[in-house]
Design a protein around this motif. Sequence first.
Motif, mmCIF file in Angstrom:
data_model
loop_
_atom_site.group_PDB
_atom_site.id
_atom_site.type_symbol
_atom_site.label_atom_id
_atom_site.label_comp_id
_atom_site.label_asym_id
_atom_site.label_seq_id
_atom_site.Cartn_x
_atom_site.Cartn_y
_atom_site.Cartn_z
ATOM 1 N N TYR A 98 0.829 -1.203 0.000
ATOM 2 C CA TYR A 98 0.000 0.000 0.000
ATOM 3 C C TYR A 98 0.866 1.257 0.000
ATOM 4 N N TRP A 133 0.195 5.852 -0.088
ATOM 5 C CA TRP A 133 -0.784 6.927 0.062
ATOM 6 C C TRP A 133 -0.396 8.138 -0.793
ATOM 7 N N LYS A 154 -5.026 9.476 0.522
ATOM 8 C CA LYS A 154 -5.817 8.398 -0.050
ATOM 9 C C LYS A 154 -4.918 7.188 -0.292
ATOM 10 N N TRP A 198 -3.635 3.562 -1.849
ATOM 11 C CA TRP A 198 -3.652 2.751 -3.054
ATOM 12 C C TRP A 198 -3.055 1.392 -2.724
ATOM 13 N N VAL A 223 2.141 8.103 -7.373
ATOM 14 C CA VAL A 223 1.741 7.777 -6.016
ATOM 15 C C VAL A 223 2.829 8.140 -5.017
ATOM 16 N N ARG A 235 -2.374 -0.812 -9.976
ATOM 17 C CA ARG A 235 -2.763 -0.173 -8.721
ATOM 18 C C ARG A 235 -4.229 0.242 -8.771
ATOM 19 N N PHE A 236 -4.830 0.303 -7.584
ATOM 20 C CA PHE A 236 -6.194 0.804 -7.488
ATOM 21 C C PHE A 236 -6.422 1.346 -6.080
ATOM 22 N N ARG A 237 -7.390 2.233 -5.970
ATOM 23 C CA ARG A 237 -7.710 2.841 -4.693
ATOM 24 C C ARG A 237 -8.376 1.840 -3.770
ATOM 25 N N PRO A 282 -11.235 -2.761 -4.157
ATOM 26 C CA PRO A 282 -11.194 -1.453 -4.829
ATOM 27 C C PRO A 282 -12.361 -0.565 -4.393
#
Length: 247
Positions: free
Chosen positions: A112, A114, A122, A124, A181, A225-227, A245
């Motif tokens: 992860y 941020w 946020k 990711w 990111v 990658r995704f949130r 996600p």
Amino acid sequence: MIDGMCGRINMGLDPADLVDELEIDHVSYAHRELYNVPPGGTLPIIVDRPDADGVLSRRLEPARWGLVPGWAKDVKIGFRAFNARSETVRSKPMFRSAFARQRTVVPVPAYYEWTAGPDGKKPWMMRSAHHDFLFMAGLYEFKKLADEEQAVAGDDPAAATGWLVTTTILTTEAQGHLAEVHDRMPVMMAPGSIEEWTAPQSDADGAAEVLARLLDANDPDAVERFRVGSEVGNVRNQGSYLAQPVG
């Protein structure tokens, strides 16, 4: 010493599933399905080491995340060494011995990061686009624990033998979409490069040559990658929902 990146790992998958693919001879890592592992937690490491008869074997071992050299007086130093910059890893006193003789690969399903925005940070999740695992270049160390340190370690699997095994993950300048990111990214490799990176017979010069090849081949497009939800920001939160996600 610290990059401040790659500070949270998803260990939702069992790396013992890689035994056949990677020709692992011995497994002492006992998987726990965790989705939010911080520095100080347990990670799996792949090491190639000779056995008592001098025969090289590949092992999947548990290691505490955060490198603690054998000369360290306080194991808490590891919390400042969960990442190692590839540009200086050969010369830094914290890492240079392990770089010369104890290199490892850390197989993780995802990690992860941020990004900062007007409404806060946020998270990711980054994972391999082509495999169940990302294979991160790392180092490992052993430290003999004093009796009082062993008592504090308790049932820590990385210290079960009276020797604390620790690891760190190498990082490099971020490339491609990963630079959106964070300005750093892990040094990653394809499974076929594991043997040359972990080779115990290779010295610091040989390791530097392999590292240069890994950096040249480090492909950000091999990572997707995704949130994910903000709950991953709290290390007490666990569960597969952290890897779902959002947005």
